[in-house]
Enzyme design. Structure first.
Site, PDB file in Angstrom:
ATOM      1  N   GLU A 168       0.783  -1.231   0.000  1.00  0.00           N
ATOM      2  CA  GLU A 168       0.000   0.000   0.000  1.00  0.00           C
ATOM      3  C   GLU A 168       0.818   1.287   0.000  1.00  0.00           C
ATOM      4  O   GLU A 168       0.865   2.025   0.995  1.00  0.00           O
ATOM      5  CB  GLU A 168      -0.990  -0.006   1.181  1.00  0.00           C
ATOM      6  CG  GLU A 168      -1.941  -1.195   1.151  1.00  0.00           C
ATOM      7  CD  GLU A 168      -3.063  -1.091   2.172  1.00  0.00           C
ATOM      8  OE1 GLU A 168      -2.975  -0.227   3.063  1.00  0.00           O
ATOM      9  OE2 GLU A 168      -4.022  -1.873   2.070  1.00  0.00           O
ATOM     10  N   GLU A 353      -5.785  -8.347   0.248  1.00  0.00           N
ATOM     11  CA  GLU A 353      -6.466  -8.015   1.510  1.00  0.00           C
ATOM     12  C   GLU A 353      -7.896  -7.633   1.201  1.00  0.00           C
ATOM     13  O   GLU A 353      -8.163  -6.942   0.220  1.00  0.00           O
ATOM     14  CB  GLU A 353      -5.841  -6.802   2.221  1.00  0.00           C
ATOM     15  CG  GLU A 353      -4.608  -7.096   3.011  1.00  0.00           C
ATOM     16  CD  GLU A 353      -4.072  -5.859   3.734  1.00  0.00           C
ATOM     17  OE1 GLU A 353      -4.871  -4.989   4.152  1.00  0.00           O
ATOM     18  OE2 GLU A 353      -2.846  -5.776   3.856  1.00  0.00           O
TER      19      GLU A 353
HETATM   20  C1  FCB Z   1      -4.848  -2.128   5.250  1.00  0.00           C
HETATM   21  C2  FCB Z   1      -3.507  -2.510   5.849  1.00  0.00           C
HETATM   22  C3  FCB Z   1      -3.601  -3.542   6.939  1.00  0.00           C
HETATM   23  C4  FCB Z   1      -4.781  -3.289   7.821  1.00  0.00           C
HETATM   24  C5  FCB Z   1      -6.057  -3.205   6.993  1.00  0.00           C
HETATM   25  C6  FCB Z   1      -7.314  -3.059   7.790  1.00  0.00           C
HETATM   26  O1  FCB Z   1      -4.780  -0.824   4.773  1.00  0.00           O
HETATM   27  O2  FCB Z   1      -2.643  -2.986   4.852  1.00  0.00           O
HETATM   28  O3  FCB Z   1      -2.381  -3.546   7.640  1.00  0.00           O
HETATM   29  O4  FCB Z   1      -4.572  -2.132   8.540  1.00  0.00           O
HETATM   30  O5  FCB Z   1      -5.931  -2.121   6.118  1.00  0.00           O
END
Ligand code: FCB
Length: 434
Positions: A168, A353
Site C-alpha cells: 500500500e 487483503e
Molecule cells: C490495510 C492494511 C492492513 C490493515 C487493513 C485493515 O490498509 O494494509 O495492515 O490495517 O488495512
C-alpha cells in the site's frame, strides 16, 4: 456459513490470510532495532487509547500455534511481512541473527504445515535509523531498501512462494506524510511528493536487486484501491473524484506498471517532486510477475477550492457500513479487478487483503461472501484472478486505531492473549478443508 465453495473459484485458486509484522509480532527485544511505528505509537495522541504494538499478538513467540490455526482453517497461504529492523536493526548492513532465525523458523514452519509463504518486505515499519536521515524523503533510503530486498531474497527467497516489495504505497506516503495519520506523521506536501516517488523507485530498485541475486519468480507489489465517487453530480465534484482516483488508484500502479504518472497529479505535485524524477521512470517500471489489490471501501468527493494542494474534501457515504464506518460495496471489487486486468494486461492478480471490522459474525461472514461473489463475477469477465487473502487472521494492532477494530476471524483475549476462533473462521474451514 458461506454460500460459496472452493470449486467456484477454479482448481488452482489459493485462499490465505494476511497479517503484518508490526501488528502482531511484539518481541521487540532480541536485537530488533526500533521502527517508526514504535516511536509513533508510543507518542501520546497518535493512537486510540494510547495502544501500541509493543506486545501486539506476541506472534514472535506464538507463531507455531498461529500457523496451526492457519493450517486447521484449510488455508493454502499465509501473507506475512518481514520487520526490516528485526533483520537489520539500523536499516543497513549489520544483521540481527536472532531476527534471521525467527523468519527461518516461521517460513520452515509454514512449509512443514503445507502453507505457502507469501512475503511482504515493507508493511510500514521503516527502521528508525533511516527515518533519522529523512526516511522516504531521502533518496538514499531507496538504495538501502534495495540492499535489504537483496538480503531477504538471498536468505529466504528459495523457500518463499512470492515476494511483494511494498504494501500500500498510498498509505506509506499520502496517509503518513500528507494526512499525518500514520508514522512518521507528517503533514507536508513536499515530504509527500518525495515519499511517493521514492517508495516507487525503491520498489523498482528492489525488484532489480532481487532478480540480480537470482530470486526471479513471483515478484510483485501490493496496492490498495478505494472507490472514488463524486458526492453529487456537479461537474466540480465529478472532477474532484477523478483527481482522487488518479491519486489513489492510478499514480502507484501506472508508476510501476507503465512508468508514467497521471498528469492530473504531477501538474499539482511537480514543484515538490525530486527535480529529475522523469529520469527514474524506467527504473520504476520493472517487469512484475503479479500484482496484489487490497480492497475495502470508498470515499465520496466534494470539490472545495479553499483546500490547498488537492482541492477537495472526502466523506463516507450512506450505504451499509462495517463497525469502523467503512461502506460495504462489493461491486467495486469487481470493477477494480476488471479495470486492472484491462489496463495492465497479462498480469496475474491476487486480492491480497479484504475484510471487515465487525463484532457481529453473521455480518462478517456476509461481507466475505459478497466479496467472493464479486470475484466470481470478475473471473466471468476474464480476469486472471489467482487468489484471495482475507484480512486478517487474529484481531491485532490496527495502527492508529489501536486494538479497537476487530478485523480478525480469530479473536484474542487481551490479557492472556489466548486465541479464539470465531464463526467466520469456521465458515472458512468448512469451505476450504479438502
Ligand atoms: C490495510 C492494511 C492492513 C490493515 C487493513 C485493515 O490498509 O494494509 O495492515 O490495517 O488495512
Amino acid at each position: 456459513m458461506f454460500t460459496h465453495k472452493r470449486a467456484d473459484f477454479g482448481p488452482d485458486f489459493i485462499f490465505g490470510v494476511a497479517m503484518a509484522a508490526h501488528q502482531i509480532e511484539g518481541g521487540q527485544t532480541d536485537g530488533r532495532g526500533p521502527s517508526i511505528w514504535d516511536t509513533f505509537a508510543n507518542t501520546p495522541g497518535n493512537t486510540r487509547n494510547f495502544d501500541n504494538g509493543n506486545v501486539a499478538c506476541d506472534h514472535y513467540n506464538r507463531w507455531g500455534e498461529d500457523l496451526d490455526i492457519i493450517r486447521d482453517g484449510g488455508f493454502d497461504a499465509y501473507r506475512f511481512s518481514f520487520s526490516w529492523s528485526r533483520l537489520m536493526p539500523e536499516g543497513t548492513i549489520a544483521i540481527n541473527q536472532a531476527g534471521v532465525d525467527f523468519y527461518d523458523r516461521l517460513i520452515d514452519g509454514m512449509l512443514e504445515r503445507n502453507i505457502k509463504p507469501l512475503a511482504t518486505l515493507y508493511h510500514w515499519d521503516l527502521p528508525s535509523a533511516l527515518q533519522d536521515r529523512g526516511g522516504w524523503m531521502n533518496r538514499d533510503t531507496t538504495a538501502a531498501f534495495a540492499d535489504y530486498a537483496a538480503f531477504a531474497a538471498e536468505k529466504f527467497g528459495s523457500r518463499l512462494e512470492s515476494i511483494a516489495t511494498f504494501n500500500e504505497p498510498w498509505c506509506i506516503t499520502v496517509l503518513s506524510h500528507f494526512l499525518g495519520a500514520h508514522a512518521p506523521g507528517y503533514r507536508d506536501v513536499r515530504a509527500t511528493a518525495r515519499a511517493m516517488h521514492h517508495v516507487l523507485l525503491a520498489h523498482g530498485l528492489g525488484i532489480k536487486a532481487m532478480r540480480e541475486v537470482g530470486t526471479n519468480k513471483n515478484l510483485g507489489i501490493v496496492v490498495n484501491m478505494e472507490k472514488c465517487d463524486p458526492a453529487s453530480d456537479k461537474p466540480e465534484d465529478i472532477e474532484a473524484a477523478a483527481l482522487g482516483d488518479a491519486i489513489f488508484n492510478q499514480f502507484f500502479l501506472d508508476g510501476v506498471l507503465k512508468g508514467t504518472y497521471p498528469e492530473k497529479v504531477t501538474n499539482i505535485l511537480e514543484p515538490h517532486l525530486p527535480k529529475d524524477w522523469r529520469d527514474d521512470m524506467a527504473t520504476l517500471n520493472q517487469p512484475l510477475d503479479w500484482v496484489g489489490i487490497n480492497y475495502y471501501t470508498r470515499f465520496l468527493y466534494t470539490a472545495d477550492p479553499k483546500v490547498p494542494v488537492f482541492p477537495f474534501t472526502q466523506a463516507r457515504g450512506p450505504l451499509e457500513k462495517t463497525n469502523v464506518g467503512w461502506e460495504i460495496i462489493p461491486e467495486a471489487l469487481t470493477e477494480f479487478l476488471v479495470r486492472v486486468s484491462n489496463r495492465y494486461p497479462g498480469l496475474p492478480i491476487y486480492v491480497t487483503e479484504n475484510g471487515a471490522s465487525e463484532t457481529d459474525e453473521a455480518k462478517r461472514i456476509n461481507f466475505f461472501d459478497r466479496h467472493f461473489a464479486a470475484m466470481v463475477e470478475a473471473k466471468r469477465h476474464g480476469v486472471d484472478l489467482r487468489g484471495y487473502i482475507a484480512w486478517t487472521l487474529i484481531d491485532n494492532f490496527e495502527w492508529a486505531e489501536g486494538f479497537t477494530p476487530k478485523f480478525g476471524i480469530v479473536g484474542m483475549d487481551p490479557v492472556t492473549l489466548d486465541r479464539h476462533p470465531k464463526d467466520s473462521y469456521r465458515a472458512f474451514q468448512q469451505m476450504l478443508v479438502k
